[in-house]
Design a protein around this motif. Sequence first.
Motif, PDB file in Angstrom:
ATOM      1  N   PHE A   1       0.742  -1.193   0.017  1.00 44.65           N
ATOM      2  CA  PHE A   1      -0.177  -0.002  -0.081  1.00 44.65           C
ATOM      3  C   PHE A   1       0.897   1.167  -0.078  1.00 44.65           C
ATOM      4  O   PHE A   1       1.991   1.329   0.834  1.00 44.65           O
ATOM      5  CB  PHE A   1      -0.841  -0.214   1.253  1.00 44.65           C
ATOM      6  N   PRO A   2       0.295   2.380  -0.513  1.00 51.01           N
ATOM      7  CA  PRO A   2      -0.857   2.354  -1.281  1.00 51.01           C
ATOM      8  C   PRO A   2      -0.819   1.785  -2.579  1.00 51.01           C
ATOM      9  O   PRO A   2       0.107   1.899  -3.477  1.00 51.01           O
ATOM     10  CB  PRO A   2      -0.908   4.168  -1.462  1.00 51.01           C
TER      11      PRO A   2
ATOM     12  N   THR B   1      -4.418   6.887   3.631  1.00 50.94           N
ATOM     13  CA  THR B   1      -3.696   6.398   2.737  1.00 50.94           C
ATOM     14  C   THR B   1      -4.540   6.498   1.269  1.00 50.94           C
ATOM     15  O   THR B   1      -3.725   6.838   0.365  1.00 50.94           O
ATOM     16  CB  THR B   1      -3.672   4.728   3.187  1.00 50.94           C
ATOM     17  N   TYR B   2      -5.676   6.337   1.530  1.00 52.62           N
ATOM     18  CA  TYR B   2      -6.787   6.288   0.247  1.00 52.62           C
ATOM     19  C   TYR B   2      -7.626   7.503   0.491  1.00 52.62           C
ATOM     20  O   TYR B   2      -8.024   7.907   1.451  1.00 52.62           O
ATOM     21  CB  TYR B   2      -7.170   5.113   0.106  1.00 52.62           C
TER      22      TYR B   2
END
Length: 317
Positions: free
Chosen positions: A195-196, A233-234
């Motif tokens: 991630f991301p 993160t998103y």
Amino acid sequence: MKFYKAVIGTAIGLAVTQLSFGQTQLTFKSAKTSSSYYQMAVEIAQAVKKDTDSNLIVTVEESQGSVQNVMETAFRGANYVFTTPPALVNLAQNGKAMFKNKSNPKFNDIRALFPIPSLAMHFVVSDKSAINNFADMADKKILLGKGTFGANEGAKYIKLFGLENKIDLAQVELSNAVPALKNGQIDGFVTSGSFPAPNVIEASAGTKVKILSFSDDQIAQTKRTKLIIPAGTYAGQNTDINTTSLPVVVYTSKAMDDATAYTLTKAFWDQKKNMSDSSPWWKGVTTDMLSNIDGKIHPGAAKYYREIGISLNEQQQ
């Protein structure tokens, strides 16, 4: 004149030899060139070159996968470096699963150096699907893909959580997951990656999506390593996400000399912040992830960890 030319030629030859003695060449067996893990290996190679003033040169080789990387330890030299999940090393050393009848004494010489981003599971669903947990996926259209770690793992979780034959599995390639989600052809998709993850970033851009979070009991059922994807993160992700992961580690063998292993490990950690500034997937890598290594750590790397105050467990030493 011939005598002087010979002397000059010998001097140049000695100088070149001396330069070559000061430089160590490593071979880094990574992943397919299309994989994010190949790009990570390239970034590590560049970071090591910078940190050591080109005294340590890492050449990245394409690989067909982690099994191949482990198998090649049987005939590679002292300066062979590769990536693989710790679980695969354990299987190789015990001659199990894909290593059955393929065991080799050199598998016992494999030694860890440092962790890199784990493969994190992402169950991505559209906001309008009204899916808030795994049970809500019943009667919904979910894309698993095929032939990948994420697809296999996702299928395993669906069965574990009592959803087998209750989900409409979309027969679409994972590469088409984002447009299929955005135009409403599917309610969600399953993917794995550090991630991301690029496809999750793309899915969350301009579209409201959710990434399902696992309970601790669900994580225990999967028998995988818990990983937290931090809030923010998103796009639209306001809370931490608990998910499962497959740790990935950089390994070599005990044939590598301690000084080289020490220098390589130190260079990685010295440059990790700089790598994180250009590639966000490095931000999730911390020394806490050393706990994911259930085998031996190379003595040269262990020396570096002792110097920065990290205690290794008995199994790692």
